[in-house]
Design a protein around this motif. Structure first.
Motif, PDB file in Angstrom:
ATOM      1  N   LEU B 516      75.429  28.859  65.880  1.00  0.00           N
ATOM      2  CA  LEU B 516      75.703  27.505  66.473  1.00  0.00           C
ATOM      3  C   LEU B 516      76.005  26.212  65.936  1.00  0.00           C
ATOM      4  N   LEU B 517      75.492  26.478  64.566  1.00  0.00           N
ATOM      5  CA  LEU B 517      76.250  25.096  63.929  1.00  0.00           C
ATOM      6  C   LEU B 517      77.189  25.168  63.064  1.00  0.00           C
ATOM      7  N   CYS B 518      77.558  26.426  62.382  1.00  0.00           N
ATOM      8  CA  CYS B 518      78.341  26.713  61.538  1.00  0.00           C
ATOM      9  C   CYS B 518      79.880  27.011  61.912  1.00  0.00           C
ATOM     10  N   ASP B 519      80.784  26.587  61.081  1.00  0.00           N
ATOM     11  CA  ASP B 519      82.246  27.018  61.421  1.00  0.00           C
ATOM     12  C   ASP B 519      82.654  28.358  60.809  1.00  0.00           C
ATOM     13  N   ARG B 520      81.896  28.470  59.496  1.00  0.00           N
ATOM     14  CA  ARG B 520      82.279  29.758  58.888  1.00  0.00           C
ATOM     15  C   ARG B 520      81.088  30.073  58.349  1.00  0.00           C
ATOM     16  N   VAL B 521      80.802  31.534  58.087  1.00  0.00           N
ATOM     17  CA  VAL B 521      79.546  32.261  57.645  1.00  0.00           C
ATOM     18  C   VAL B 521      79.752  33.102  56.290  1.00  0.00           C
ATOM     19  N   ILE B 522      78.871  32.903  55.510  1.00  0.00           N
ATOM     20  CA  ILE B 522      78.898  33.816  54.373  1.00  0.00           C
ATOM     21  C   ILE B 522      77.622  34.932  54.390  1.00  0.00           C
ATOM     22  N   VAL B 523      77.770  36.079  54.347  1.00  0.00           N
ATOM     23  CA  VAL B 523      76.699  36.899  54.349  1.00  0.00           C
ATOM     24  C   VAL B 523      76.539  37.452  52.817  1.00  0.00           C
ATOM     25  N   MET B 524      75.328  37.337  52.608  1.00  0.00           N
ATOM     26  CA  MET B 524      75.001  37.547  51.018  1.00  0.00           C
ATOM     27  C   MET B 524      74.130  38.857  51.229  1.00  0.00           C
ATOM     28  N   ARG B 525      74.153  39.575  50.198  1.00  0.00           N
ATOM     29  CA  ARG B 525      73.029  40.528  49.935  1.00  0.00           C
ATOM     30  C   ARG B 525      73.087  40.790  48.276  1.00  0.00           C
ATOM     31  N   GLN B 526      71.983  40.912  47.588  1.00  0.00           N
ATOM     32  CA  GLN B 526      71.529  41.370  46.461  1.00  0.00           C
ATOM     33  C   GLN B 526      72.739  40.491  45.346  1.00  0.00           C
ATOM     34  N   GLY B 527      72.784  39.309  45.764  1.00  0.00           N
ATOM     35  CA  GLY B 527      73.508  38.317  44.976  1.00  0.00           C
ATOM     36  C   GLY B 527      74.936  38.418  44.992  1.00  0.00           C
ATOM     37  N   ARG B 528      75.546  39.187  46.022  1.00  0.00           N
ATOM     38  CA  ARG B 528      77.070  39.263  46.259  1.00  0.00           C
ATOM     39  C   ARG B 528      77.366  38.906  47.641  1.00  0.00           C
ATOM     40  N   ILE B 529      78.481  38.556  47.996  1.00  0.00           N
ATOM     41  CA  ILE B 529      78.965  38.468  49.170  1.00  0.00           C
ATOM     42  C   ILE B 529      79.464  39.533  50.019  1.00  0.00           C
ATOM     43  N   VAL B 530      78.732  39.784  51.099  1.00  0.00           N
ATOM     44  CA  VAL B 530      79.029  41.119  51.930  1.00  0.00           C
ATOM     45  C   VAL B 530      80.198  40.753  52.798  1.00  0.00           C
ATOM     46  N   GLU B 531      80.145  39.664  53.354  1.00  0.00           N
ATOM     47  CA  GLU B 531      81.517  39.408  54.419  1.00  0.00           C
ATOM     48  C   GLU B 531      81.408  37.922  54.668  1.00  0.00           C
ATOM     49  N   GLN B 532      82.555  37.380  54.784  1.00  0.00           N
ATOM     50  CA  GLN B 532      82.604  36.018  55.157  1.00  0.00           C
ATOM     51  C   GLN B 532      83.914  35.841  56.124  1.00  0.00           C
ATOM     52  N   GLY B 533      83.649  34.949  56.912  1.00  0.00           N
ATOM     53  CA  GLY B 533      84.735  34.652  57.933  1.00  0.00           C
ATOM     54  C   GLY B 533      84.129  33.557  58.910  1.00  0.00           C
ATOM     55  N   ALA B 534      85.070  33.210  59.854  1.00  0.00           N
ATOM     56  CA  ALA B 534      84.672  32.430  61.166  1.00  0.00           C
ATOM     57  C   ALA B 534      83.248  32.837  61.549  1.00  0.00           C
ATOM     58  N   ALA B 535      82.528  31.809  61.902  1.00  0.00           N
ATOM     59  CA  ALA B 535      81.105  32.406  62.313  1.00  0.00           C
ATOM     60  C   ALA B 535      81.071  33.290  63.530  1.00  0.00           C
ATOM     61  N   ALA B 536      82.102  32.913  64.647  1.00  0.00           N
ATOM     62  CA  ALA B 536      81.801  33.732  65.865  1.00  0.00           C
ATOM     63  C   ALA B 536      82.445  35.113  65.584  1.00  0.00           C
ATOM     64  N   ARG B 537      83.421  35.260  64.720  1.00  0.00           N
ATOM     65  CA  ARG B 537      84.232  36.237  64.368  1.00  0.00           C
ATOM     66  C   ARG B 537      82.936  37.131  63.816  1.00  0.00           C
ATOM     67  N   VAL B 538      82.393  36.867  62.581  1.00  0.00           N
ATOM     68  CA  VAL B 538      81.569  37.595  61.802  1.00  0.00           C
ATOM     69  C   VAL B 538      80.371  38.118  62.635  1.00  0.00           C
ATOM     70  N   ILE B 539      79.895  37.212  63.510  1.00  0.00           N
ATOM     71  CA  ILE B 539      78.820  37.823  64.470  1.00  0.00           C
ATOM     72  C   ILE B 539      79.159  38.652  65.591  1.00  0.00           C
ATOM     73  N   ASP B 540      80.284  37.968  66.313  1.00  0.00           N
ATOM     74  CA  ASP B 540      80.652  39.107  67.438  1.00  0.00           C
ATOM     75  C   ASP B 540      81.329  40.293  67.281  1.00  0.00           C
ATOM     76  N   ASP B 541      81.726  40.484  65.890  1.00  0.00           N
ATOM     77  CA  ASP B 541      82.775  41.485  65.393  1.00  0.00           C
ATOM     78  C   ASP B 541      82.455  41.725  63.893  1.00  0.00           C
ATOM     79  N   PRO B 542      81.294  42.053  63.579  1.00  0.00           N
ATOM     80  CA  PRO B 542      80.900  42.352  62.096  1.00  0.00           C
ATOM     81  C   PRO B 542      81.676  43.375  61.364  1.00  0.00           C
TER      82      PRO B 542
END
Lengths: 337, 565
Positions: B516-542
């Motif tokens: 709702l709030l963010c334009d882009r999102v960075i997904v982290m796991r164990q100190g690393r970036i797993v995935e990043q991109g436009a918020a809607a894209r990452v959540i609708d099409d991970p």
């Protein structure tokens, strides 16, 4: 565990060095000239100078300090000029008396204060809570020499329940063979119940005097700490699981509440060391406290230095024991050390 | 539902004696639970949902008492039962699991012993088989290597593992009723799913009834047959969970549902339907880079990590623990970037380093073109860029000095760095900021304990924007708030960003809120970036498996659409 112990022992070294320096300086800046005191009131200036030279007081301060440290390294604490004995042997013969009295007082205080604090917390706002508050307030507000005198007046003079307040044993009993130096324990080891009774009768009133004094902080801290633990979430879980009141209060709440109590115990013990001096005077107790006061009045610096050093070592050792007790009570402390 | 219900609460009223007189926390509540049924009680803080369950268990604290009504359990009147009878029922017939599992366990007793205490109390095991039964109980809640965990202390276990222990404790005596009071609040979303699935499975297997107390409508709807909605101590609606989402009858239920972040809506949809709202600010066009993080690394030495970490380190390697491992990302001016991941993924460590409260082990933090990562954290408080990076903290109460009034709290950064000089100018600036964040001016002289959670959150935000920062780091700013308050705060944050042209680095575990709030999102796991991109894209099409796992773990209410009645 051994490593923890060694680590902790190493950290006490700077504290001990500080104590050596301060006890040395303190006895030097105290008013009164030791040499003229010992030379006697009618001594000539030459005689005083002679005594001063004998005592090594004519040397410069750093020189005196080096000599003091050198003696310490060899286990010498100097010679008491009033008793004529070495300070080490004086302290060795008197320290068990003080330690026995202090620990006995502390033991009495714990046995009374912890259940009192727990009861006050469990029945918050009830008569026992108010009683706890009154006892605690009275305990700290009465000076020890006053409670001591009152107790002697009531139990010895009026009721005649207690024996004469004249030392560790009455004149007819003889001291048990020395094992620990504590008469209560030594007499039990020797199987001499008669001496045990005599020693107990002597220690009871001064012990109660010290206990009344140290009761207050222990009871207050136990109550406060119990209150906060009793309202914690894991006590609620214990209640929700149907555990009985005994398990909830003792196993769950009290064990968790003990940590701050143990901390307080260290402080209470140091207060007691101070209070001891007065109590020993009142009860003619042959301990180190009265010994040190007499030496101080006589400007006899070696016993004073020895006393301060002994107390400091005692206090450091006590703190070490408390730290180790933490580890026993709380596994989190154990794993982080 | 023909026979006697398992739990029958009628007309329950609970009062608390406070300094300012009697407060009614629960008013005339009726609640009926059949055998084997799962019922959700949903409401915001102060709705009386927990107090109701405490009254059922009769574990209200000293000030509380059941003033009216009846509580019958299997036909037995609990209100008249003696304390001893209640003790026998608790744990054996009805038990409870709690929020914050680590605090719910005795910190200095091994978990095995705690389970044994319950078994012994209810005489379900003798001294011979006590240990075996405790290990069995651990095994039933799927704890790996139960013999080893038997001797563990709560601080040596993760939050999810502690909650399993609490469940084992509650179910050890096979009770008929389980009351779960916010059992997954504070747990990660994948842990939440694992814990809830476990509870549902174990209770279904044993034919137990469950009451799930939660503030999360989605969670209640996903796991409960029936949902009871409470507001201010009263039940406002009871319905089947599918029905309550299709046609919420009460206005409060509708408000609650609207405020719950969910896919397919905008920030404005969270707000109550009756009020007029200006249109949401449009997303800003991509502009220059404000913050650029390159190859950021943070290592911690292992030996400080405690016994559990030592246990894991049997191999003997002494490599330090990498909390943040070669992280690179950018935040552009006017953009808001979400940093998402489960606890321990390094998102808070990253934000603390960007905030310059901790020093990175390696890497570059370039802010407005300057490498602020090279300035030691201890010296950064005097750095001219300090005022340009500000932070809003997770807990609105704990992050305010209890002895400062609201005005003093907001004035704090102004007094330190601000242009406003003199008491009058500072006060004027505080009032201006209060207006910006929608805090009524008369509240400025109140202390934190006299304010609500939402008001305290506004103070935290006003304090962060007091120096016109370019970048605001939001560390789970709404995690401690009720959903309706969260809705307002999220909208406020979006409006402020548009108005003041700030960038946000939004740290959160809640993907729905981030979307709702963010334009882009960075997904982290164990100190690393797993995935990043436009918020809607990452959540609708991970794209990454882990992101898919995170999204799948979010409880989904049966029906998504909120229709106007």
């Amino acid at each position: 565990m051994v490593k923890t112990l060694v680590d902790r022992l190493l950290t006490t070294i700077p504290a001990l060095i500080g104590v050596v320096v301060i006890s040395f300086l303190l006895t030097r800046v105290l008013p009164g000239d030791t040499a003229s005191y010992f030379a006697g009131p009618a001594a000539t200036p030459q005689a005083i100078a002679e005594v001063r030279k004998q005592l090594g007081l004519d040397k410069s301060l750093p020189e005196q300090f080096l000599r003091y440290v050198g003696d310490l390294a060899h286990g010498h604490l100097g010679q008491s000029l009033t008793t004529g004995q070495s300070v080490v042997s004086d302290l060795a013969s008197r320290l068990p008396a003080s330690a026995e009295l202090t620990l006995f007082g502390l033991f009495l205080a714990l046995v009374i204060a912890i259940p009192l604090g727990v009861a006050a917390a469990v029945r918050q706002g009830s008569w026992i809570d108010h009683a706890c508050r009154i006892i605690a307030t009275a305990g700290v507000s009465l000076p020890v020499f006053f409670t001591g005198l009152i107790l002697v007046y009531v139990f010895y003079f009026v009721l005649q329940w207690a024996p004469a307040p004249l030392g560790r044993l009455d004149v007819f009993a003889s001291a048990p063979p020395t094992v620990t130096g504590f008469y209560l324990i030594d007499s039990l080891i020797a199987g001499d119940l008669e001496t045990f009774r005599a020693a107990l009768a002597q220690i009871l009133v001064p012990g109660i005097t010290l206990a009344i004094f140290s009761l207050a902080p222990i009871a207050r801290i136990t109550r406060a700490s119990m209150l906060s633990v009793l309202s914690s979430e894991f006590v609620r879980t214990a209640r929700a699981s149907g555990l009985g009141p005994r398990t909830v209060i003792v196993t769950y709440a009290l064990r968790n509440a003990l940590l701050p109590v143990v901390t307080t115990l260290g402080m209470v013990f140091s207060f007691l060391l101070g209070a001891n001096v007065l109590v020993e005077k009142v009860f003619a107790w042959p301990g180190v406290g009265s010994y040190a006061v007499e030496a101080l009045i006589a400007s006899d610096f070696a016993p004073v230095q020895g006393f301060v050093l002994a107390m400091a070592i005692l206090y450091v050792a006590l703190n070490l024991i408390i730290d180790l007790a933490y580890g026993l009570i709380d596994p989190r402390v154990r794993s982080s050390s | 539902m023909s026979a006697v219900p398992l739990l029958d609460v009628r007309d329950l009223t609970v009062e608390f004696a406070t300094r300012r007189g009697t407060v009614r926390a629960v008013r005339k509540v009726d609640l009926c639970i059949a055998k084997g049924e799962t019922v959700g009680i949903v409401g915001e803080s102060g709705s009386g949902k927990s107090v109701t369950s405490y009254a059922v268990m009769r574990i209200l604290d000293r000030a509380g008492r059941i003033a009216q009504g009846s509580v019958a359990f299997s036909g037995v009147d609990l209100k008249a039962a003696s304390e001893r009878e209640m003790r026998d029922l608790r744990g054996r017939e009805m038990s409870m699991i709690f929020q914050n599992p680590r605090a719910a366990l005795n910190p200095i007793r091994t978990v095995g012993r705690q389970i044994e205490d319950v078994l012994r109390q209810h005489a379900l095991a003798g001294s011979g088989d006590l240990k075996q039964k405790a290990i069995d109980a651990l095994e039933q809640v799927r704890i790996a290597r139960p013999e080893e965990r038997y001797g563990a202390y709560p601080f040596e276990l993760s939050g999810g593992m502690c909650q399993r222990i609490v469940i084992a404790l509650a179910l050890a005596c096979r009770p008929q009723l389980l009351i779960a009071d916010e059992p997954t609040t504070g747990l990660d979303v994948t842990t939440q799913k694992a814990v809830m699935d476990l509870v549902v499975e174990l209770t279904a297997e044993r034919g137990m009834s469950t009451i799930l107390i939660t503030h999360d409508l989605g969670l209640a709807a996903a796991y409960c047959g029936r949902v009871v909605v409470m507001e201010k101590g009263e039940v406002v609606e009871t319905a089947h969970s599918s029905a309550i989402f299709r046609a919420p009858a009460h206005a409060y239920t509708r408000k609650l549902m609207r405020a719950t972040p969910r896919p397919g809506i905008t920030l404005r949809d969270l707000l109550p339907e009756d009020a007029e709202h200006p249109p949401a600010p449009a997303a800003p066009a991509a502009s220059e880079t404000l913050l650029s993080v390159e190859h950021l690394v943070k290592e911690y030495p292992r030996n400080a990590a405690g016994a559990f970490a030592r246990l894991l380190r049997k191999g003997g390697e002494e490599a330090p623990f990498r909390a943040v491992d070669d992280l690179s990302f950018e935040v552009r001016r006017g953009e808001s970037v979400g940093l998402v991941g489960e606890s321990g993924c390094g998102k808070s460590t990253t934000s603390t380093m960007v905030m310059r409260l901790a020093d990175p082990t390696a890497g570059r933090i370039a802010f407005k073109g300057e490498d602020i990562g090279a300035v030691p954290a201890s010296a950064f408080s005097h750095h001219p860029l300090r005022s340009k990076i500000q932070m809003v903290f997770q807990d609105p109460s704990d992050s305010l000095n209890p002895r400062y009034t609201a005005a003093r709290a907001i004035a704090d950064p102004i007094l330190r760095f601000g242009a406003a000089k003199g008491a009058a100018a500072v006060r004027a600036r505080c009032e201006e900021l209060a207006r910006l964040v929608g805090l009524p001016g008369e509240l400025l002289d109140r202390f934190p304990h006299q304010l609500s959670g939402g008001q305290k959150a506004r103070i935290g935000i006003a304090r962060a924007i007091a120096l016109d920062p370019d970048l605001v780091i939001l560390d789970e700013p709404t995690a401690a708030l009720d959903v309706s308050v969260q809705a307002i705060v999220l909208n406020l944050l979006a409006d402020l960003k548009a108005k003041l042209g700030m960038s946000y680095l939004f740290v959160s575990h809640d993907l729905n809120v981030v979307r709702l709030l963010c334009d882009r999102v960075i997904v982290m796991r164990q100190g690393r970036i797993v995935e990043q991109g436009a918020a809607a894209r990452v959540i609708d099409d991970p794209q990454a498996d882990y992101t898919r796992e995170l999204i799948a773990a979010i409880p989904h209410p049966p029906v998504q659409e909120v229709t106007h009645v």
